[in-house]
Write a protein that holds these residues in place. Structure first.
Motif, PDB file in Angstrom:
ATOM      1  N   CYS A 162       0.886  -1.113   0.232  1.00 45.53           N
ATOM      2  CA  CYS A 162      -0.201  -0.168   0.181  1.00 45.53           C
ATOM      3  C   CYS A 162       1.139   1.477  -0.379  1.00 45.53           C
ATOM      4  O   CYS A 162       2.172   1.566  -0.016  1.00 45.53           O
ATOM      5  CB  CYS A 162      -1.039   0.027   1.346  1.00 45.53           C
ATOM      6  SG  CYS A 162      -1.945  -1.451   1.187  1.00 45.53           S
ATOM      7  N   ARG A 163       0.708   2.463  -0.463  1.00 47.57           N
ATOM      8  CA  ARG A 163       0.696   3.953  -0.445  1.00 47.57           C
ATOM      9  C   ARG A 163       0.607   3.738   1.244  1.00 47.57           C
ATOM     10  O   ARG A 163       0.898   3.359   1.743  1.00 47.57           O
ATOM     11  CB  ARG A 163       0.750   4.538  -0.941  1.00 47.57           C
ATOM     12  CG  ARG A 163       0.053   4.180  -2.914  1.00 47.57           C
ATOM     13  CD  ARG A 163      -0.703   5.309  -2.995  1.00 47.57           C
ATOM     14  NE  ARG A 163      -0.421   5.430  -4.920  1.00 47.57           N
ATOM     15  CZ  ARG A 163      -1.660   4.845  -4.882  1.00 47.57           C
ATOM     16  NH1 ARG A 163      -2.458   4.149  -4.348  1.00 47.57           N
ATOM     17  NH2 ARG A 163      -1.843   4.703  -6.390  1.00 47.57           N
ATOM     18  N   PHE A 166      -3.110   4.471   3.756  1.00 48.87           N
ATOM     19  CA  PHE A 166      -4.443   3.075   2.825  1.00 48.87           C
ATOM     20  C   PHE A 166      -5.038   3.144   3.957  1.00 48.87           C
ATOM     21  O   PHE A 166      -5.228   3.786   5.618  1.00 48.87           O
ATOM     22  CB  PHE A 166      -3.310   2.383   2.748  1.00 48.87           C
ATOM     23  CG  PHE A 166      -3.059   1.563   4.309  1.00 48.87           C
ATOM     24  CD1 PHE A 166      -3.818   1.044   4.625  1.00 48.87           C
ATOM     25  CD2 PHE A 166      -1.748   1.973   4.163  1.00 48.87           C
ATOM     26  CE1 PHE A 166      -2.674   0.568   5.632  1.00 48.87           C
ATOM     27  CE2 PHE A 166      -0.638   1.286   5.964  1.00 48.87           C
ATOM     28  CZ  PHE A 166      -1.113   0.979   6.419  1.00 48.87           C
ATOM     29  N   THR A 167      -6.326   3.191   3.706  1.00 53.47           N
ATOM     30  CA  THR A 167      -7.616   2.321   4.250  1.00 53.47           C
ATOM     31  C   THR A 167      -7.435   0.933   4.316  1.00 53.47           C
ATOM     32  O   THR A 167      -6.754   0.512   3.982  1.00 53.47           O
ATOM     33  CB  THR A 167      -8.978   2.888   3.318  1.00 53.47           C
ATOM     34  OG1 THR A 167      -9.330   2.005   2.153  1.00 53.47           O
ATOM     35  CG2 THR A 167      -9.005   4.509   3.038  1.00 53.47           C
ATOM     36  N   ASP A 170      -8.121  -0.770   1.361  1.00 55.20           N
ATOM     37  CA  ASP A 170      -7.652  -0.985   0.270  1.00 55.20           C
ATOM     38  C   ASP A 170      -6.238  -1.677   1.179  1.00 55.20           C
ATOM     39  O   ASP A 170      -5.910  -2.958  -0.163  1.00 55.20           O
ATOM     40  CB  ASP A 170      -6.400   0.476   0.553  1.00 55.20           C
ATOM     41  CG  ASP A 170      -6.725   1.768  -0.065  1.00 55.20           C
ATOM     42  OD1 ASP A 170      -7.169   1.296  -0.985  1.00 55.20           O
ATOM     43  OD2 ASP A 170      -6.206   3.189   0.223  1.00 55.20           O
ATOM     44  N   GLY A 173      -7.810  -4.969   0.034  1.00 54.05           N
ATOM     45  CA  GLY A 173      -7.620  -5.294  -1.641  1.00 54.05           C
ATOM     46  C   GLY A 173      -6.392  -6.234  -1.669  1.00 54.05           C
ATOM     47  O   GLY A 173      -6.338  -7.291  -2.349  1.00 54.05           O
ATOM     48  N   SER A 206      -9.860   9.009   3.707  1.00 49.82           N
ATOM     49  CA  SER A 206     -10.091   9.713   2.283  1.00 49.82           C
ATOM     50  C   SER A 206     -11.050  10.080   1.066  1.00 49.82           C
ATOM     51  O   SER A 206     -11.852  10.773   2.536  1.00 49.82           O
ATOM     52  CB  SER A 206      -9.941   7.547   1.749  1.00 49.82           C
ATOM     53  OG  SER A 206     -11.700   7.343   2.180  1.00 49.82           O
TER      54      SER A 206
END
Lengths: 235, 235
Positions: A162-163, A166-167, A170, A173, A206
DNA sequence: GGAATAGTGTCTCTGAGACAGTATAGT
DNA sequence: ACTATACTGTCTCAGAGACACTATTCC
């Protein structure tokens, strides 16, 4: 065993399996080979280790030179491949590294990076007519994916896909793409937020997407998540 | 980078970290070095890989030649160590292997095996004045033990420390020695006998010791035990 | 309001751990 | 009988998974 002059001579190379999750699927960074052997075929970025160069430094250098990917958040040694006939040029041992990077958009090249791009891992590992790779890179890719799938259970490796912020969605996912399963959003949320040291809140949320905005998290300091997330199916 | 003649030249060696549980503690098989460098110091059995020799074959050969240990039930690649200055003789990369063997009594030598013996791992890893090892073998031992400790949780590796037929108490002793914890015999028994494919009954029972004789088991076919045994402390 | 996603509450079931109790051997 | 070890029963508590429900955004 007898050798005409001292010890047998080897060349040592590094190969970097750099993984990411893009478009909801696991992808790997590959380059098109510009010279023999296996000219034109797909291979991991990699190359010969310098005489006074550390192995991990060589991996980092080759990744940067060939693909312009700089300082992936995760880089660790995977395994060493040394079948006597693995390279037609002579006896070569390759130390493979596993790197993980967040989705950074297209891999666009500097210099030799022209031919570097991301490819869906599934195309190479499908049982029916898998896409081919140079050298023994097919075996290496299999090992890399197997380790990655296992690591997700009990280490915070997923956050490195992830960046920096992140959520929970994310993060979910990443698990869904790599494990190839659907996870219950509610239970996943509770689980990862309760695993101590896994995630830290940023306070920010976000924006942009449909639905309620989500909290943004950063990766925590934990090296190990407990209790682990379980993947029952065999890895 | 520029090289006067082609690619940099390396030597490639293998080193074998062979572990066992004896006298209730984790022990490692070491040899006293007979030549420079590090003459007289303790080191893992190992040596140069032949020009046309597979890495794992080399590991097996060196283990047999130097310590007379034949065909350990578990042998897998651990990690590769390639710091440029790790061997004063020149640029050498060593592929370390992890082997596990049941308690086989004293390591008695054939040929060069004279100086091979088992040593308590704890002496080399204790934080205060640890016993020294040749080369970077201290780091390698640490990595080997860390992997072993982790593997016990979710793989049947512990059974490879036991003889072909063993009791639940034998198996528990392996966990207790390697994890350095006490496990409840009752709960351990229920747990491992219920983990599918971990153990298979032989119908025979142990004899000789005090107390009620125990059922003898053989290792099952499972590659992974589920649910895993948990070691909460950080590994 | 409706759709979509984020996040919480709650129920059930499984398994871990504590520990009492029973079984079977040697002495 | 006593001791030692093997094994089983049972209770409690934590966590996984199913799923209903609430919250907050965009349209």
């Amino acid at each position: 065993m007898v050798y005409t002059s001292g010890y047998p001579i080897f060349s040592v190379t590094v190969d970097v399996v750099c993984l990411t999750v893009r478009d909801g699927e696991l992808q790997v960074l590959l380059v098109e080979r510009g010279g023999e052997p296996f000219e034109g075929e797909l291979a991991f970025p990699g190359g010969f280790v310098g005489v006074n160069e550390d192995l991990e430094d060589a991996a980092r250098r080759e990744l940067l030179e060939e693909t312009n990917v700089d300082a992936p958040p995760f880089l660790e040694q995977l395994k060493t491949y040394g079948q006597p006939d693995r390279d037609p040029r002579g006896r070569t041992v390759s130390v493979a590294y596993l790197a993980v990077a967040p989705d950074m958009g297209d891999a666009r090249g500097g210099s030799d990076a022209a031919a570097a791009d991301w490819y869906a891992v599934a195309d190479f590992l499908r049982p029916r007519r898998p896409r081919s790779l140079a050298f023994d890179h097919h075996e290496i890719l299999r090992d890399a994916v197997r380790r990655t799938r296992g690591r997700l259970e009990y280490s915070p490796l997923a956050t490195t896909f992830c960046r920096p912020e992140f959520t929970i969605a994310d993060l979910r996912g990443v698990y869904e793409a790599i494990w190839g399963v659907r996870l219950d959003p509610a239970n996943f949320h509770r689980k990862v937020t309760k695993a101590e040291g896994f995630l830290v809140e940023t306070g920010r949320t976000s924006e942009g997407g449909p639905g309620r905005p989500a909290q943004l998290y950063r990766r925590g300091r934990a090296e190990r998540i407990y209790p682990p997330l379980n993947l029952e199916q065999s890895v």
